[in-house]
Design an enzyme around this catalytic site. Structure first.
Site, PDB file in Angstrom:
ATOM      1  N   GLY A 113       0.822  -1.211   0.000  1.00 36.97           N
ATOM      2  CA  GLY A 113       0.000   0.000   0.000  1.00 36.97           C
ATOM      3  C   GLY A 113       0.856   1.261   0.000  1.00 36.97           C
ATOM      4  CG  ASN A 172       2.132   3.810  -5.376  1.00 37.56           C
ATOM      5  OD1 ASN A 172       2.809   4.734  -5.817  1.00 37.56           O
ATOM      6  ND2 ASN A 172       2.462   2.536  -5.543  1.00 37.56           N
ATOM      7  CG  HIS A 178       9.618  -0.977  -2.191  1.00 36.25           C
ATOM      8  ND1 HIS A 178       8.447  -0.751  -1.524  1.00 36.25           N
ATOM      9  CD2 HIS A 178       9.345  -0.756  -3.501  1.00 36.25           C
ATOM     10  CE1 HIS A 178       7.505  -0.399  -2.409  1.00 36.25           C
ATOM     11  NE2 HIS A 178       8.035  -0.389  -3.596  1.00 36.25           N
ATOM     12  CB  ALA A 195     -10.752   9.539  -4.300  1.00 39.97           C
TER      13      ALA A 195
HETATM   14  P1  A3P Z   1      -4.348  -4.872  -4.398  1.00 41.64           P
HETATM   15  O1  A3P Z   1      -3.472  -5.366  -5.509  1.00 41.64           O
HETATM   16  O2  A3P Z   1      -4.640  -5.922  -3.377  1.00 41.64           O
HETATM   17  O3  A3P Z   1      -5.583  -4.198  -4.897  1.00 41.64           O
HETATM   18  P2  A3P Z   1       1.763  -0.610  -3.514  1.00 41.64           P
HETATM   19  O4  A3P Z   1       1.353   0.804  -3.680  1.00 41.64           O
HETATM   20  O5  A3P Z   1       2.706  -0.829  -2.369  1.00 41.64           O
HETATM   21  O6  A3P Z   1       2.271  -1.178  -4.792  1.00 41.64           O
HETATM   22  O7  A3P Z   1       0.477  -1.441  -3.085  1.00 41.64           O
HETATM   23  C1  A3P Z   1      -0.567  -1.655  -3.988  1.00 41.64           C
HETATM   24  C2  A3P Z   1      -1.785  -2.171  -3.257  1.00 41.64           C
HETATM   25  O8  A3P Z   1      -2.368  -1.108  -2.474  1.00 41.64           O
HETATM   26  C3  A3P Z   1      -2.864  -2.640  -4.224  1.00 41.64           C
HETATM   27  O9  A3P Z   1      -3.506  -3.756  -3.606  1.00 41.64           O
HETATM   28  C4  A3P Z   1      -3.767  -1.417  -4.281  1.00 41.64           C
HETATM   29  O10 A3P Z   1      -5.063  -1.658  -4.742  1.00 41.64           O
HETATM   30  C5  A3P Z   1      -3.745  -0.987  -2.834  1.00 41.64           C
HETATM   31  N1  A3P Z   1      -4.220   0.392  -2.680  1.00 41.64           N
HETATM   32  C6  A3P Z   1      -3.806   1.498  -3.334  1.00 41.64           C
HETATM   33  N2  A3P Z   1      -4.515   2.572  -2.973  1.00 41.64           N
HETATM   34  C7  A3P Z   1      -5.431   2.146  -2.079  1.00 41.64           C
HETATM   35  C8  A3P Z   1      -6.481   2.797  -1.359  1.00 41.64           C
HETATM   36  N3  A3P Z   1      -6.712   4.100  -1.488  1.00 41.64           N
HETATM   37  N4  A3P Z   1      -7.213   2.042  -0.516  1.00 41.64           N
HETATM   38  C9  A3P Z   1      -6.987   0.724  -0.378  1.00 41.64           C
HETATM   39  N5  A3P Z   1      -6.019   0.057  -1.041  1.00 41.64           N
HETATM   40  C10 A3P Z   1      -5.240   0.755  -1.881  1.00 41.64           C
END
Ligand code: A3P
Length: 289
Positions: free
Chosen positions: A45, A47, A105, A228
């Protein structure tokens, strides 16, 4: 697949976004006490929390506009991932005004020493391993900067043995566990953010001492909903947007893991993470059973 990854100090990284030259240059990076650092294993999560942090910092800077340089000047922006970019990145970062928001990371022992020495604050983000593996698999197979896998089973084996870009999830949690009680470290879980975003955002703002009004905090919370962020994804993340904001839910692993894999992960968690400090925060019983 081997062409897409290289090994640096025993850990694999994607050649598409990292390089040994950048890692070498990174050693000279001088952290500041005011830096706002987000550490998380890929797909935890980053990002999401990264946007929350950037939004909090930008809003707080607007509140003190006379004292701070404008953070909106595009020339003063740098790609937020510490280990991604070119070797001159760290020289440019020296010119950036505080507070700099930096995502990484990397394992703590691969971070520049100045982060700990200069007491930069670090927010450590963790997510349950089953959902991380699930998210990683979909991402890696949907997008090309990372190697793809023929099957989920093949990916699962790579995940369990740590032959992954940025290394092993299990090593990551073990190593960061040793820093959980550092005074400059705060931890947060993906799942607690899902459960109560408003509370999590408030705690994060307090930890980094970013004073915002209740309305401003609420606006940060609203702008960080999955919906959003997904709607805005093309603007914020270009072609990667769709893959990055995939499902945003807890327990999607149930659609991918078979019973053997489920048990193998449970065993691994029990052996390596259950008694670590971050392992306890993952609330495995709740999200992985
Ligand atoms: P999923 O693939 O399970 O949907 P990172 O940014 O570290 O690459 O992580 C990506 C994961 O964070 C993805 O998970 C993505 O959907 C989730 N994510 C990104 N923004 C989010 C939000 N606002 N609320 C919940 N999950 C979020």
């Amino acid at each position: 697949r081997d062409d897409l990854l290289f090994s640096y100090k025993g850990i694999l990284y994607p050649t598409t976004v990292c390089s040994p030259e950048v890692f070498k240059a990174l050693e000279s990076f001088e952290a500041r006490q005011e830096d706002v650092i987000l550490a998380g294993y890929p797909k935890s999560g980053t990002n999401w929390v990264g946007q929350i942090l950037t939004d909090l910092v930008t809003t707080s800077a607007e509140n003190n506009e006379d004292e701070t340089n404008s953070l909106n000047d595009e020339e003063l922006e740098e790609f937020p991932y510490l280990e991604v970019g070119d070797a001159e990145k760290y020289q440019r970062m020296e010119k950036l005004p505080s507070r700099r928001v930096i995502f990484t990371h990397l394992l703590p022992h691969n971070l520049p020493e100045s982060i700990f020495k200069n007491k930069a604050k670090v927010l450590v983000l963790v997510r349950n391993p089953k959902d991380v593996a699930t998210s990683f698999y979909h991402f890696t197979n949907g997008m090309s900067p990372l190697p793809s896998y023929e099957t989920w089973d093949e990916f699962f084996t790579a995940f369990m043995t740590g032959k992954m870009p940025w290394g092993s999830y299990f090593d990551y949690i073990c190593e960061w566990s040793k820093h959980v009680d550092d005074e400059n470290v705060m931890t947060i879980t993906y799942e607690e953010l899902k459960e109560n975003r408003a509370l999590a955002v408030k705690k994060i703002a307090e930890f980094f001492v970013l004073p915002l009004t209740e309305e401003q905090l609420q606006a940060v919370v609203d702008r960080s909903s999955f919906q959003a962020m997904k709607e805005n994804a093309h603007k914020t993340h270009g072609a990667l947007g769709n893959a990055l904001f995939r499902k945003g839910s807890v327990s999607d692993w149930k659609n991918l893991f078979n019973e053997d894999q489920n048990q193998e992960m449970d065993k691994m968690f029990e052996e390596r993470l259950a008694r670590t400090k971050l392992g306890a925060k993952i609330k495995y019983e709740m999200y992985c059973k």
